[in-house]
Design a protein around this motif. Sequence first.
Motif, PDB file in Angstrom:
ATOM      1  N   LYS A 138      -4.152  -5.292  -1.331  1.00 45.37           N
ATOM      2  CA  LYS A 138      -4.307  -4.231  -0.422  1.00 45.37           C
ATOM      3  C   LYS A 138      -2.978  -3.436  -0.265  1.00 45.37           C
ATOM      4  O   LYS A 138      -2.812  -2.852   0.460  1.00 45.37           O
ATOM      5  CB  LYS A 138      -4.488  -4.814   0.874  1.00 45.37           C
ATOM      6  N   GLY A 139      -1.871  -3.743  -1.232  1.00 48.74           N
ATOM      7  CA  GLY A 139      -0.769  -3.256  -1.038  1.00 48.74           C
ATOM      8  C   GLY A 139      -0.593  -1.770  -1.334  1.00 48.74           C
ATOM      9  O   GLY A 139       0.079  -1.298  -0.312  1.00 48.74           O
ATOM     10  N   PRO A 140      -1.348  -1.108  -2.252  1.00 50.60           N
ATOM     11  CA  PRO A 140      -1.010   0.184  -2.268  1.00 50.60           C
ATOM     12  C   PRO A 140      -1.992   0.937  -1.114  1.00 50.60           C
ATOM     13  O   PRO A 140      -1.247   2.044  -0.687  1.00 50.60           O
ATOM     14  CB  PRO A 140      -1.962   0.547  -3.488  1.00 50.60           C
ATOM     15  N   LYS A 141      -2.769   0.318  -0.470  1.00 49.47           N
ATOM     16  CA  LYS A 141      -3.469   0.975   0.877  1.00 49.47           C
ATOM     17  C   LYS A 141      -2.440   0.804   1.854  1.00 49.47           C
ATOM     18  O   LYS A 141      -2.515   2.058   2.600  1.00 49.47           O
ATOM     19  CB  LYS A 141      -4.540   0.093   1.349  1.00 49.47           C
ATOM     20  N   TYR A 142      -1.502   0.061   2.039  1.00 51.52           N
ATOM     21  CA  TYR A 142      -0.601  -0.014   3.127  1.00 51.52           C
ATOM     22  C   TYR A 142       0.812   0.054   2.753  1.00 51.52           C
ATOM     23  O   TYR A 142       1.719   0.028   3.398  1.00 51.52           O
ATOM     24  CB  TYR A 142      -0.699  -1.595   3.631  1.00 51.52           C
ATOM     25  N   GLN A 143       1.022   0.618   1.472  1.00 51.44           N
ATOM     26  CA  GLN A 143       2.148   0.877   1.051  1.00 51.44           C
ATOM     27  C   GLN A 143       3.105   2.027   2.079  1.00 51.44           C
ATOM     28  O   GLN A 143       4.421   1.549   2.322  1.00 51.44           O
ATOM     29  CB  GLN A 143       2.465   1.563  -0.330  1.00 51.44           C
ATOM     30  N   ARG A 144       2.480   2.993   2.775  1.00 58.16           N
ATOM     31  CA  ARG A 144       3.446   3.917   3.545  1.00 58.16           C
ATOM     32  C   ARG A 144       3.636   2.938   4.738  1.00 58.16           C
ATOM     33  O   ARG A 144       4.885   3.131   5.179  1.00 58.16           O
ATOM     34  CB  ARG A 144       2.457   5.141   3.938  1.00 58.16           C
ATOM     35  N   THR A 145       2.830   2.130   5.375  1.00 61.21           N
ATOM     36  CA  THR A 145       3.118   1.665   6.473  1.00 61.21           C
ATOM     37  C   THR A 145       4.327   0.539   6.226  1.00 61.21           C
ATOM     38  O   THR A 145       5.060   0.298   7.108  1.00 61.21           O
ATOM     39  CB  THR A 145       1.774   0.796   7.105  1.00 61.21           C
ATOM     40  N   MET A 146       4.159  -0.255   5.260  1.00 64.50           N
ATOM     41  CA  MET A 146       5.072  -1.162   4.978  1.00 64.50           C
ATOM     42  C   MET A 146       6.688  -0.489   4.602  1.00 64.50           C
ATOM     43  O   MET A 146       7.688  -1.032   4.839  1.00 64.50           O
ATOM     44  CB  MET A 146       4.806  -1.932   3.569  1.00 64.50           C
ATOM     45  N   LEU A 147       6.518   1.045   4.061  1.00 63.21           N
ATOM     46  CA  LEU A 147       7.812   1.564   4.056  1.00 63.21           C
ATOM     47  C   LEU A 147       8.502   1.645   5.226  1.00 63.21           C
ATOM     48  O   LEU A 147       9.702   1.531   5.754  1.00 63.21           O
ATOM     49  CB  LEU A 147       7.590   2.857   3.311  1.00 63.21           C
ATOM     50  N   TRP A 148       7.620   2.055   6.179  1.00 64.26           N
ATOM     51  CA  TRP A 148       8.105   2.045   7.676  1.00 64.26           C
ATOM     52  C   TRP A 148       8.828   0.919   8.287  1.00 64.26           C
ATOM     53  O   TRP A 148       9.627   0.933   9.082  1.00 64.26           O
ATOM     54  CB  TRP A 148       7.082   3.050   8.621  1.00 64.26           C
ATOM     55  N   ILE A 149       7.933   0.001   8.033  1.00 63.95           N
ATOM     56  CA  ILE A 149       8.521  -1.558   8.518  1.00 63.95           C
ATOM     57  C   ILE A 149       9.926  -1.618   7.814  1.00 63.95           C
ATOM     58  O   ILE A 149      10.841  -2.156   8.437  1.00 63.95           O
ATOM     59  CB  ILE A 149       7.440  -2.356   7.999  1.00 63.95           C
ATOM     60  N   VAL A 150       9.975  -1.348   6.044  1.00 64.92           N
ATOM     61  CA  VAL A 150      11.144  -1.481   5.758  1.00 64.92           C
ATOM     62  C   VAL A 150      12.453  -0.716   6.431  1.00 64.92           C
ATOM     63  O   VAL A 150      13.099  -1.199   6.734  1.00 64.92           O
ATOM     64  CB  VAL A 150      11.001  -0.995   4.148  1.00 64.92           C
ATOM     65  N   VAL A 151      11.889   0.685   7.005  1.00 63.58           N
ATOM     66  CA  VAL A 151      12.978   1.418   7.345  1.00 63.58           C
ATOM     67  C   VAL A 151      13.329   0.637   8.829  1.00 63.58           C
ATOM     68  O   VAL A 151      14.761   0.565   9.131  1.00 63.58           O
ATOM     69  CB  VAL A 151      12.518   2.750   7.692  1.00 63.58           C
ATOM     70  N   GLY A 152      12.539   0.214   9.560  1.00 62.40           N
ATOM     71  CA  GLY A 152      12.517  -0.498  11.056  1.00 62.40           C
ATOM     72  C   GLY A 152      13.349  -1.593  10.574  1.00 62.40           C
ATOM     73  O   GLY A 152      14.327  -2.000  11.463  1.00 62.40           O
TER      74      GLY A 152
END
Length: 127
Positions: free
Chosen positions: A91-105
């Motif tokens: 499911k990584g590609p599906k949530y890649q944008r969300t995970m990027l914002w988690i990385v930023v946080g």
Amino acid sequence: MPSAPAGTLYRGREGMWSWVAHRVTGVLIFFFLLVHVLDTALVRVSPEAYNAVIGTYQTTIMGLGEAGLVAAIVFHAFNGIRIILVDFWAKGPKYQRTMLWIVVGLFVVTMAGFLPRHLMNVFGGGN
């Protein structure tokens, strides 16, 4: 001008910018490591030259550079974990944008914990 088939035109959103930032931070970290190995090896060649080089590292500019280095390492590490998840989690590609914002946080929280103390030392306020 022929148009690209639907879904193939890359629009350069968050994925592109995280890709660029990951490569830039990787190159910066590589060059830091290269310089670090060279300046550490200098101690065997000339201890006086080594001491002179280390003395230049105790300037305000280098202190700010250290903050930039920590920022590069923190982003590169968190984004690297995100890339691993995108590549190896179904499911990584599906949530890649969300995970990027988690990385930023996580990046902001980590740097908020690091920068005040470090900058106090750089500008002479630390013990």
